[in-house]
Scaffold this motif. Structure first.
Motif, PDB file in Angstrom:
ATOM      1  N   GLY A  69       0.814  -1.219   0.000  1.00 44.84           N
ATOM      2  CA  GLY A  69       0.000   0.000   0.000  1.00 44.84           C
ATOM      3  C   GLY A  69       0.846   1.267   0.000  1.00 44.84           C
ATOM      4  N   LEU A  70       1.855   1.303   0.879  1.00 46.81           N
ATOM      5  CA  LEU A  70       2.717   2.485   0.965  1.00 46.81           C
ATOM      6  C   LEU A  70       3.499   2.702  -0.326  1.00 46.81           C
ATOM      7  CD1 LEU A  70       4.134   2.076   4.591  1.00 46.81           C
ATOM      8  CD2 LEU A  70       2.626   3.890   3.786  1.00 46.81           C
ATOM      9  N   THR A  71       4.054   1.617  -0.862  1.00 43.09           N
ATOM     10  CA  THR A  71       4.876   1.714  -2.063  1.00 43.09           C
ATOM     11  C   THR A  71       4.056   2.132  -3.274  1.00 43.09           C
ATOM     12  OG1 THR A  71       6.318  -0.027  -1.194  1.00 43.09           O
ATOM     13  CG2 THR A  71       6.524   0.480  -3.519  1.00 43.09           C
ATOM     14  N   LEU A  72       2.892   1.527  -3.433  1.00 45.70           N
ATOM     15  CA  LEU A  72       2.047   1.836  -4.587  1.00 45.70           C
ATOM     16  C   LEU A  72       1.593   3.291  -4.559  1.00 45.70           C
ATOM     17  CD1 LEU A  72       0.810   0.520  -7.076  1.00 45.70           C
ATOM     18  CD2 LEU A  72      -1.215  -0.015  -5.701  1.00 45.70           C
ATOM     19  N   ALA A 131      12.263  13.309  -3.407  1.00 47.58           N
ATOM     20  CA  ALA A 131      13.130  12.185  -3.058  1.00 47.58           C
ATOM     21  C   ALA A 131      13.246  12.020  -1.553  1.00 47.58           C
ATOM     22  CB  ALA A 131      14.510  12.380  -3.677  1.00 47.58           C
ATOM     23  N   ALA A 132      13.231  13.123  -0.809  1.00 49.40           N
ATOM     24  CA  ALA A 132      13.312  13.048   0.652  1.00 49.40           C
ATOM     25  C   ALA A 132      12.065  12.362   1.219  1.00 49.40           C
ATOM     26  CB  ALA A 132      13.462  14.446   1.240  1.00 49.40           C
ATOM     27  N   ILE A 133      10.905  12.690   0.657  1.00 45.49           N
ATOM     28  CA  ILE A 133       9.673  12.022   1.094  1.00 45.49           C
ATOM     29  C   ILE A 133       9.732  10.536   0.727  1.00 45.49           C
ATOM     30  CG2 ILE A 133       7.163  11.930   0.835  1.00 45.49           C
ATOM     31  CD1 ILE A 133       7.259  14.932   0.133  1.00 45.49           C
ATOM     32  N   GLY A 134      10.230  10.257  -0.490  1.00 46.04           N
ATOM     33  CA  GLY A 134      10.374   8.867  -0.917  1.00 46.04           C
ATOM     34  C   GLY A 134      11.305   8.081  -0.023  1.00 46.04           C
ATOM     35  N   LEU A 135      12.380   8.717   0.427  1.00 49.21           N
ATOM     36  CA  LEU A 135      13.315   8.056   1.333  1.00 49.21           C
ATOM     37  C   LEU A 135      12.616   7.651   2.631  1.00 49.21           C
ATOM     38  CD1 LEU A 135      16.216   7.221   2.081  1.00 49.21           C
ATOM     39  CD2 LEU A 135      16.566   9.550   2.935  1.00 49.21           C
ATOM     40  N   VAL A 177       3.125   9.195  -6.970  1.00 45.18           N
ATOM     41  CA  VAL A 177       3.605  10.553  -6.692  1.00 45.18           C
ATOM     42  C   VAL A 177       4.943  10.808  -7.379  1.00 45.18           C
ATOM     43  CG1 VAL A 177       4.380  12.128  -4.872  1.00 45.18           C
ATOM     44  CG2 VAL A 177       2.388  10.646  -4.488  1.00 45.18           C
ATOM     45  N   GLU A 178       5.861   9.857  -7.264  1.00 43.14           N
ATOM     46  CA  GLU A 178       7.201  10.049  -7.851  1.00 43.14           C
ATOM     47  C   GLU A 178       7.172  10.050  -9.378  1.00 43.14           C
ATOM     48  OE1 GLU A 178      11.013   9.133  -5.191  1.00 43.14           O
ATOM     49  OE2 GLU A 178      10.240   7.425  -6.321  1.00 43.14           O
ATOM     50  N   ILE A 179       6.317   9.253  -9.967  1.00 46.03           N
ATOM     51  CA  ILE A 179       6.228   9.242 -11.431  1.00 46.03           C
ATOM     52  C   ILE A 179       5.827  10.629 -11.946  1.00 46.03           C
ATOM     53  CG2 ILE A 179       4.868   8.393 -13.379  1.00 46.03           C
ATOM     54  CD1 ILE A 179       4.821   5.670 -12.008  1.00 46.03           C
ATOM     55  N   VAL A 180       4.817  11.219 -11.318  1.00 47.85           N
ATOM     56  CA  VAL A 180       4.337  12.541 -11.743  1.00 47.85           C
ATOM     57  C   VAL A 180       5.445  13.582 -11.607  1.00 47.85           C
ATOM     58  CG1 VAL A 180       2.724  14.411 -11.230  1.00 47.85           C
ATOM     59  CG2 VAL A 180       1.937  12.037 -11.216  1.00 47.85           C
ATOM     60  N   SER A 215      13.962  14.666 -14.103  1.00 51.77           N
ATOM     61  CA  SER A 215      15.102  14.035 -13.435  1.00 51.77           C
ATOM     62  C   SER A 215      15.102  12.527 -13.674  1.00 51.77           C
ATOM     63  CB  SER A 215      15.048  14.312 -11.931  1.00 51.77           C
ATOM     64  OG  SER A 215      15.987  13.499 -11.244  1.00 51.77           O
ATOM     65  N   LEU A 216      16.178  12.029 -14.285  1.00 55.14           N
ATOM     66  CA  LEU A 216      16.287  10.590 -14.490  1.00 55.14           C
ATOM     67  C   LEU A 216      16.468   9.866 -13.158  1.00 55.14           C
ATOM     68  CD1 LEU A 216      16.457   8.185 -16.402  1.00 55.14           C
ATOM     69  CD2 LEU A 216      18.919   8.587 -16.601  1.00 55.14           C
ATOM     70  N   ALA A 217      17.191  10.506 -12.236  1.00 55.54           N
ATOM     71  CA  ALA A 217      17.380   9.898 -10.915  1.00 55.54           C
ATOM     72  C   ALA A 217      16.040   9.704 -10.223  1.00 55.54           C
ATOM     73  CB  ALA A 217      18.298  10.767 -10.061  1.00 55.54           C
ATOM     74  N   LEU A 218      15.163  10.712 -10.340  1.00 58.08           N
ATOM     75  CA  LEU A 218      13.845  10.612  -9.711  1.00 58.08           C
ATOM     76  C   LEU A 218      12.948   9.659 -10.486  1.00 58.08           C
ATOM     77  CD1 LEU A 218      12.432  11.730  -7.256  1.00 58.08           C
ATOM     78  CD2 LEU A 218      11.503  13.569  -8.662  1.00 58.08           C
ATOM     79  N   ILE A 219      13.037   9.690 -11.835  1.00 60.93           N
ATOM     80  CA  ILE A 219      12.246   8.766 -12.647  1.00 60.93           C
ATOM     81  C   ILE A 219      12.670   7.322 -12.391  1.00 60.93           C
ATOM     82  CG2 ILE A 219      11.764   8.008 -15.011  1.00 60.93           C
ATOM     83  CD1 ILE A 219      11.963  10.946 -15.867  1.00 60.93           C
ATOM     84  N   SER A 220      13.998   7.096 -12.254  1.00 61.95           N
ATOM     85  CA  SER A 220      14.484   5.745 -11.979  1.00 61.95           C
ATOM     86  C   SER A 220      14.012   5.275 -10.611  1.00 61.95           C
ATOM     87  CB  SER A 220      16.013   5.698 -12.061  1.00 61.95           C
ATOM     88  OG  SER A 220      16.605   6.486 -11.048  1.00 61.95           O
ATOM     89  N   ASP A 221      13.986   6.214  -9.646  1.00 60.16           N
ATOM     90  CA  ASP A 221      13.475   5.856  -8.324  1.00 60.16           C
ATOM     91  C   ASP A 221      11.989   5.535  -8.405  1.00 60.16           C
ATOM     92  OD1 ASP A 221      13.803   5.429  -5.562  1.00 60.16           O
ATOM     93  OD2 ASP A 221      13.008   7.422  -5.109  1.00 60.16           O
ATOM     94  N   ALA A 222      11.258   6.306  -9.222  1.00 54.55           N
ATOM     95  CA  ALA A 222       9.834   6.027  -9.427  1.00 54.55           C
ATOM     96  C   ALA A 222       9.656   4.676 -10.106  1.00 54.55           C
ATOM     97  CB  ALA A 222       9.194   7.127 -10.262  1.00 54.55           C
TER      98      ALA A 222
END
Length: 316
Positions: free
Chosen positions: A44-47, A146-150, A52-55, A62-69
């Motif tokens: 649930g948390l990951t999905l 990214a900080a929220i994603g972390l 959010v990160e994809i958008v 950012s490729l770094a953010l897209i790759s994390d998404a």
């Protein structure tokens, strides 16, 4: 209803045939105590944050953010597979699947590993493209998201760490740890771009994270493949067990010996033993069972005794 009665009788017969009696190995062919709540919370948390990160990944370019998404999207798929596998693995043996469904977890882990290989290949390709042709990245947006994603990844990793016995959950945890590294890389990338404007850091850190994930992914693939192929458990010395069996008083030789994990952490052994005196078999079997349990931790054994024939050593 005749059909229902027939099915009920088959279920009863199947349960009877699978029953363990006194002196048999004390284990189940399925995971009765595994809780799906751990994986459900992680999923649930990951999905949620994957979306959010994809958008914001595409908004910030950012490729770094897209790759994390991308990692988080595959994490969602991985966690979904893991959850489905644990549900399936809880099913008891049936007349069609006498070993139960414990291997579904290893199968899901293997599939997850293959998916991660694809993700790593895609990120690496995109990173090389951007090294050749740098693109402008919005560093400030990258840092915040990214900080929220972390934080999300830390929570998910903590939740998954409560189920250390499952190969499948460990595979899902590797996905999440890759995500965690991706978030850290995205924060660093966003910070450097925001304060210095140096764009190549974005694809460079993406490649670095991908290589770290690749190492863990290969480990999961090797472990799950070994289990699916019924390999000898890593902590068991196959040759030594053969020697110990042949050293048992009354045993002349051992052949057709196989050792594998019926389910993770539950080794099983089958084999044929040639003995001098068939009437001594009960005593020999008890001695072997005690030795295998105390020395090698194996309590699920199936051995066939055969009387040694004199003509077996006749070279003519």
């Amino acid at each position: 209803m005749p059909h229902d009665s027939h099915a009920h009788n088959n279920l009863e017969k199947s349960a009877h045939l699978h029953a363990h009696r006194h002196g048999d190995a004390e284990h189940l062919h399925y995971f009765a105590d595994r809780s799906q709540s751990i994986l459900a919370w992680a999923l649930g948390l990951t999905l949620f944050f994957a979306g959010v990160e994809i958008v914001f990944g595409f908004l910030s370019n950012s490729l770094a953010l897209i790759s994390d998404a991308g990692h988080m999207v595959t994490d969602s798929a991985a966690l979904g597979l893991a959850l489905l596998a644990q549900i399936i693995a809880k099913r008891p043996p049936t007349a069609k699947h006498t070993f139960g469904f414990g291997r579904s977890e290893a199968l899901a882990a293997f599939v997850n590993g293959l998916i991660m290989l694809g993700v790593v290949a895609w990120i690496s390709f995109e990173a090389l493209q951007r090294l050749a042709t740098p693109e402008k990245v919005q560093g400030g947006i990258v840092m915040i998201v990214a900080a929220i994603g972390l934080a999300i990844n830390i929570v998910v990793a903590w939740v998954l760490s409560h189920d250390k016995d499952s190969m499948n959950t460990r595979a899902a945890l590797i996905h999440v740890m890759g995500d965690l590294l991706g978030s850290v890389a995205a924060i660093v990338s966003g910070g450097i771009i925001y304060y210095t404007g140096w764009m190549p850091i974005d694809p460079i850190l993406s490649i670095f994270v991908s290589l770290l994930i690749l190492k863990s992914t290969i480990g999961v693939l090797k472990e799950s493949f070994h289990f699916l192929m019924k390999g000898v458990p890593h902590h068991i010395d196959y040759v030594q067990i053969g020697s110990d069996l042949e050293a048992t008083p009354g045993v002349a030789s051992v052949h057709d010996l196989h050792i594998w994990d019926m389910s993770p952490g539950q080794p099983a052994l089958i084999g044929h033993l040639e003995i001098d005196d068939l009437s001594a078999w009960p005593r020999i079997l008890e001695s072997i069972k005690k030795m295998l349990l105390e020395k090698h931790g194996i309590d699920h054994i199936t051995l066939q005794a055969e009387v040694l024939r004199d003509d077996e050593f006749d070279v003519n």
